[in-house]
Design a protein around this motif. Structure first.
Motif, short mmCIF file in Angstrom:
data_model
loop_
_atom_site.label_atom_id
_atom_site.label_comp_id
_atom_site.label_asym_id
_atom_site.label_seq_id
_atom_site.Cartn_x
_atom_site.Cartn_y
_atom_site.Cartn_z
N GLY A 1 0.84 -1.18 0.00
CA GLY A 1 0.00 0.00 0.00
C GLY A 1 0.88 1.23 0.00
O GLY A 1 2.01 1.20 -0.45
N VAL A 2 0.38 2.35 0.54
CA VAL A 2 1.16 3.58 0.56
C VAL A 2 1.82 3.71 1.91
O VAL A 2 1.34 4.37 2.81
CB VAL A 2 0.26 4.79 0.27
CG1 VAL A 2 1.09 6.06 0.18
CG2 VAL A 2 -0.48 4.57 -1.06
N THR B 1 -8.79 8.67 -1.93
CA THR B 1 -7.36 8.45 -1.73
C THR B 1 -6.76 7.97 -3.03
O THR B 1 -7.03 6.85 -3.48
CB THR B 1 -7.12 7.42 -0.62
OG1 THR B 1 -7.57 7.95 0.63
CG2 THR B 1 -5.64 7.07 -0.51
N VAL C 1 -3.83 6.75 -5.50
CA VAL C 1 -2.54 6.07 -5.51
C VAL C 1 -2.22 5.63 -6.93
O VAL C 1 -3.11 5.38 -7.73
CB VAL C 1 -2.51 4.86 -4.55
CG1 VAL C 1 -2.60 5.31 -3.10
CG2 VAL C 1 -3.64 3.88 -4.87
N TYR D 1 0.10 3.02 -9.57
CA TYR D 1 0.79 1.74 -9.67
C TYR D 1 1.28 1.52 -11.10
O TYR D 1 0.61 1.88 -12.07
CB TYR D 1 -0.12 0.58 -9.26
CG TYR D 1 -0.29 0.49 -7.76
CD1 TYR D 1 0.47 -0.39 -7.01
CD2 TYR D 1 -1.17 1.34 -7.09
CE1 TYR D 1 0.35 -0.44 -5.63
CE2 TYR D 1 -1.30 1.30 -5.72
CZ TYR D 1 -0.53 0.40 -4.99
OH TYR D 1 -0.64 0.37 -3.63
N PRO E 1 -3.07 -2.94 -4.88
CA PRO E 1 -3.17 -3.01 -3.41
C PRO E 1 -4.36 -3.82 -2.93
O PRO E 1 -5.44 -3.78 -3.52
CB PRO E 1 -3.35 -1.53 -3.02
CG PRO E 1 -4.04 -0.92 -4.20
CD PRO E 1 -3.44 -1.61 -5.39
N ILE F 1 -4.34 -0.12 1.90
CA ILE F 1 -3.63 1.14 1.72
C ILE F 1 -3.41 1.73 3.10
O ILE F 1 -4.35 2.20 3.75
CB ILE F 1 -4.41 2.12 0.82
CG1 ILE F 1 -4.60 1.51 -0.58
CG2 ILE F 1 -3.68 3.45 0.72
CD1 ILE F 1 -5.48 2.35 -1.49
N MET G 1 -4.98 5.20 4.91
CA MET G 1 -6.17 5.72 4.25
C MET G 1 -7.30 5.93 5.25
O MET G 1 -7.59 5.05 6.05
CB MET G 1 -6.63 4.75 3.16
CG MET G 1 -7.86 5.22 2.38
SD MET G 1 -8.27 4.11 1.00
CE MET G 1 -8.68 2.60 1.88
N PRO H 1 -10.72 4.45 -2.38
CA PRO H 1 -9.46 4.39 -3.13
C PRO H 1 -9.69 4.72 -4.61
O PRO H 1 -10.67 4.26 -5.21
CB PRO H 1 -9.03 2.93 -2.98
CG PRO H 1 -9.87 2.35 -1.88
CD PRO H 1 -11.14 3.13 -1.89
N VAL I 1 -7.37 4.07 -7.73
CA VAL I 1 -6.14 3.40 -8.16
C VAL I 1 -5.89 3.74 -9.61
O VAL I 1 -6.64 3.33 -10.50
CB VAL I 1 -6.24 1.87 -7.97
CG1 VAL I 1 -4.98 1.19 -8.47
CG2 VAL I 1 -6.49 1.53 -6.50
#
Length: 354
Positions: A23-24, A116, A118, A120, A127, A130, A133, A139, A141
């Motif tokens: 995740g982050v 949130t 993110v 990749y 993920p 995360i 979060m 999320p 992505v």
């Protein structure tokens, strides 16, 4: 980001906004690993000089979702809520881990981000969690793509299926933005880099969705997200040539920054006009450049008014960072106390309470 978000040659994919399987864990300096070319950032629409920033004007378009197949199911697993826009960010602040940055923004704004964002790489494991979060955040992505033939050949089917299972195992509604800004010239998945094969992009998008559906990833809302204008600005590269079809898209996204003092209307109305009659709109990347004086807070204020006048916009994702190595600009909203105050006012408004 336009002409950015590109990985430096030789940098391990595990070090680029995926940290596969983790995740982050930390966003500190991650954007600094991405090579970018500001000269590729188009500042025109079909060769027309970018407009100067100005207050948003009401837009005359068909009623939102007048052409939607089922207005009651807009947005898929991440539903559109009339009159509300989810406000979130890609968040990467120099010297802070991702959880630390989230905490700072909560303190500054009096609220958590609702999206949130993110990033990749194509070979990364997507993920299934995360770190940091907020509990009620959705999320988003953004998943990089390869050249089309790697998908069209079937060679990537197993990779796609594995990614689908990981997103499924997040166990929460998730926005997936695959192969964004395909109508630009700066990514390997662009039509420009794939022999002008816009139909190949469409086929790839549909193939991904089919595999995700087959793997039971029903928690995914699919975001199709072009750049605000096309580069090169040629007929074959028009954004609608990449559109997979209403049955494959849940949200229509768009990226746009005021790099050359473009107004919000200049950046986002082409997409809004074309798709708001049938799909909810998400501004998936946006940031305000400081052009001197009060320009940054003025633009944020104009942007807030713009969203208020566009009822089909159901999500806004700020590019909230000072770690992007292609620009001296810090895209984070709090570079000036005045810009932070205007952003906080926007974040606290009813329109952004989605």
């Amino acid at each position: 980001m336009t002409a950015g978000n590109r990985r430096a040659p030789g940098v391990s994919r595990r070090n680029v906004l995926g940290l596969a399987g983790l995740g982050v864990a930390s966003a500190t300096g991650l954007l600094g690993l991405w090579k970018a070319a500001a000269r590729d950032s188009p500042a025109t629409v079909s060769g027309t000089p970018a407009a100067s920033a100005a207050p948003a004007a009401p837009l005359v378009t068909p009623a939102p979702f007048a052409q939607a197949t089922d207005p009651g199911k807009l947005g898929g697993s991440v539903p559109f809520v009339a009159g509300k826009a989810m406000l979130g960010s890609y968040l990467s602040l120099d010297g802070k881990s991702y959880p630390e940055a989230v905490k700072l923004r909560r303190e500054q704004l009096g609220r958590d981000q609702r999206i949130t964002h993110v990033f990749y790489a194509w070979p990364d494991r997507l993920p299934n969690r995360i770190e940091g979060m907020p509990k009620k955040s959705v999320p988003l992505v953004s998943w990089r793509a390869p050249r089309y033939q790697k998908i069209l050949s079937g060679a990537s089917d197993d990779l796609i299926a594995a990614a689908a299972r990981r997103i499924r195992d997040l166990g929460r509604p998730t926005l997936l933005r695959w192969g964004w800004e395909m109508n630009g010239r700066w990514y390997e998945w662009s039509g420009f880099e794939n022999k002008q094969d816009t139909e190949g992009y469409v086929t790839c998008f549909r193939r991904l969705r089919q595999i995700f559906d087959d793997e039971g990833a029903g928690n995914v809302s699919w975001v199709w997200s072009p750049n605000w204008n096309s580069a090169p600005p040629e007929a074959w590269n028009r954004m609608d040539a990449y559109y997979p079809g209403d049955e494959y898209v849940d949200w229509v996204g768009v990226s746009g920054y005021n790099l050359s003092r473009e107004s919000p209307a200049t950046l986002f109305d082409p997409v809004y006009t074309a798709y708001s009659a049938r799909k909810p709109i998400m501004i998936t990347e946006v940031g305000a450049k400081d052009h001197g004086g009060t320009s940054k807070e003025d633009w944020i204020r104009d942007f807030s008014a713009y969203v208020g006048q566009r009822p089909a916009i159901g999500g806004v994702v700020w590019f909230d960072t000072d770690t992007h190595d292609a620009y001296s600009e810090h895209w984070r909203f709090d570079t000036r106390p005045e810009s932070a105050a205007v952003y906080r006012e926007m974040a606290g408004s009813d329109r952004f309470s989605g």
